[in-house]
Design an enzyme around this catalytic site. Structure first.
Site, short mmCIF file in Angstrom:
data_model
loop_
_atom_site.label_atom_id
_atom_site.label_comp_id
_atom_site.label_asym_id
_atom_site.label_seq_id
_atom_site.Cartn_x
_atom_site.Cartn_y
_atom_site.Cartn_z
N ASP A 61 -6.27 71.23 24.64
CA ASP A 61 -7.57 71.20 23.96
C ASP A 61 -8.25 69.90 24.36
OD1 ASP A 61 -9.65 71.60 22.20
OD2 ASP A 61 -8.61 70.64 20.55
N THR A 94 -14.86 72.23 24.13
CA THR A 94 -14.72 70.77 24.28
C THR A 94 -14.42 70.40 25.72
OG1 THR A 94 -12.48 71.11 23.51
CG2 THR A 94 -14.02 70.21 21.95
N ASP A 392 -9.76 76.48 16.61
CA ASP A 392 -10.78 76.87 17.59
C ASP A 392 -11.20 78.32 17.39
OD1 ASP A 392 -10.71 74.41 18.61
OD2 ASP A 392 -10.21 74.96 20.66
#
Length: 540
Positions: A61, A94, A392
């Site tokens: 991530d 992201t 997410d």
């Protein structure tokens, strides 16, 4: 006098200006983008980071990786900041936002070398951003949020790039159920508060397949008295945030006792007080009592006799969640308890032992507006990663519910927008058309990275993708992240929410603009002696 050096700034201040700073900033941004480049797409690699306390973080991530990296360069710091913004704002994208911003800056480098002024580049970027957002709105497709299979597809494409992709069926259902549970509509306004009301509880042990969304709440607590009931069907629940102990005075008080009977009276008063509050509670005939503060032994005894199960010192957030789940109201004083404060919505209360800890479950609620997601897994690191991925997924689901329009994923949008920008740039006159066109090229970094990450030939696939996009009705053609081949994203069912994409573009372009504006960096040191000890390296 002539040629003598004039010192304006302090001697131990390092100052860089002009071209050097801009190149430095661009390189810093590129470096940060390169760190994360391999984390895009379904074939993403994981990164393993050691944090200062010695714990391990394993993740792909973007935000989680950058949070752990410590950087010196100010431009790199602002890059890290944008991935955090992206995470807080929309929860997904992201990684792409960093890669895009890095690319936007690196295409600007050649213009700076040709002595083009940064403000011209910035003007072109601003124009391009507006056109990009317009293009996104044109391409986007509305979605019916009540269609479960479509929603699962959207969440699936968000989870597909994460470590959870093996259990994606399970994870998609968990995320969708959780978000659907906490969704609340009040006088025409939708509120979906995942952070407060969808709590993720991680319990090491078991296998990931055991994870589930509870129709209710789970708290990491055991009952206070060993003889209390540990399983109650359809309990009447009372929630308090006051303590069931004798109140000690706020200010320090001294009591002088002259007779022995007075001492007995004082003790008697304390007992009476506790008996009084317990009677207030017993009056409502609840089966279950949660309080945020303590419960004294005497109060436990009274509650025990009335066959009430009590659980003490639960967190305020947990209390709020239980209130939302079973429809109870939290009372601050026992004498204010009314019948309507009792929660009747829960179907089952039980205390289970999982691993070596006791957990309290309040489940089978009728129409819960809060829920707990129970995650099981082999180790702490795996659980932490699963939790991040679920966050997410839930964010993506929330974005779609709040703004129900979609865009094809897999780099298809980038190619389509890029094509539109290139077409528009032909209509521009003057020097601005070059940076404008460069933005169109920069967008291709997303499909290119997807192709590179699954080991296909970037040039060949990208060229054929460009050719494909020049044909009509091919907006949704992109790269299949698994094989690196071209395919139609609508057929594959890979979709991105519009909110995420728009935010990604806005953030990336704004950051590029911000970093291009900088032409001077003055880094000062606090102390001279510290500087000498460090060998002057602090200014890097």
């Amino acid at each position: 006098m002539i040629g003598q050096q004039v010192l304006v700034l302090n001697q131990n201040v390092k100052r860089e200006s002009g071209r050097k700073v801009q190149t430095g900033n661009i390189n810093a941004a590129k470096t940060i983008a390169d760190v994360i480049r391999t984390c895009l797409g379904p074939r993403a690699m994981m990164k393993m980071l050691l944090d200062p306390t010695g714990g391990i973080v394993m993740t792909n991530d973007g935000n989680a990786i950058l949070r752990e990296i410590q950087v010196q360069h100010p431009a790199a710091k602002s890059m890290i900041e944008i991935s955090r913004t992206q995470d807080e704002e929309v929860g997904d994208g992201t990684t792409s936002v960093i890669i895009l911003a890095g690319e936007m800056l690196s295409v600007a480098e050649q213009f700076l070398e040709q002595q083009m002024h940064p403000t011209i580049i910035i003007g072109a970027y601003r124009q391009a951003l507006e056109d990009m957002l317009d293009a996104l709105k044109e391409i986007s497709v509305p979605v019916e949020t009540s269609d479960r299979s479509m929603m699962l597809k959207i969440i699936h494409s968000a989870i597909n790039t994460k470590a959870l992709s093996r259990w994606s069926e399970l994870a998609c259902n968990i995320a969708l159920d959780a978000v659907r549970t906490v969704e609340l509509e009040e006088n025409g306004r939708k509120e979906i508060d995942i952070k407060k009301y969808a709590k993720v509880e991680k319990v090491p042990g078991g296998i990931i397949e055991d994870s589930c969304v509870l129709r209710g709440v789970m708290v990491n607590k055991d009952v206070t008295h060993p003889q209390m009931r540990r399983m109650i069907k359809e309990p009447r629940i009372v929630l308090l945030d006051c303590s069931l102990e004798y109140k000690k005075g706020e200010s320090q008080t001294d009591i002088e006792i002259s007779k022995e009977e007075d001492f007995a009276r004082i003790l008697q008063m304390e007992e009476d007080y506790i008996q009084q509050i317990c009677e207030d509670i017993i009056r409502l005939k609840p089966d279950l009592l949660f309080t945020e503060k303590g419960i004294s032994d005497l109060a436990q005894h009274y509650l025990m006799k009335a066959n009430i199960t009590a659980i003490r010192r639960i967190r305020k957030t947990d209390n709020n969640r239980i209130a939302r789940a079973c429809g109870a109201h939290i009372a601050s004083r026992t004498d204010e308890l009314r019948e309507e404060d009792v929660g009747l919505g829960a179907g089952l209360f039980e205390v289970k032992k999982i691993g070596d800890e006791y957990f309290t479950f309040v489940t089978e609620c009728k129409d819960p507006k809060a829920c707990t997601i129970l995650l099981r897994g082999a180790s702490k690191e795996i659980l932490a990663e699963v939790e991040r991925n679920l966050q997410d997924a839930m964010q993506v689901c929330r974005n779609v519910l709040l703004d129900p329009s979609l865009l094809p994923g897999g780099g298809a949008v980038e190619m389509a927008v890029s094509k539109r920008l290139t077409e528009r740039s032909r209509a521009l006159t003057g020097i601005e058309q070059w940076p404008y066109r460069a933005v169109a090229q920069a967008l291709e970094v997303i499909p290119r990275t997807l192709i590179q990450n699954c080991g296909a030939s970037a040039i060949r696939v990208l060229t054929s993708l460009r050719a494909k996009h020049t044909q009509d009705n091919s907006v949704s053609w992109g790269v299949d992240g698994e094989s690196g081949a071209l395919c139609d994203m609508t057929a594959l069912g890979i979709w991105d929410p519009l909110a995420v994409k728009a935010q990604t573009y806005k953030t990336a372009v704004e950051t590029a603009i911000l970093l291009l504006r900088i032409d001077d960096i003055v880094s000062g040191h606090k102390k001279k002696d510290k500087d000498e000890q460090m060998g002057g390296q602090g200014a890097e």
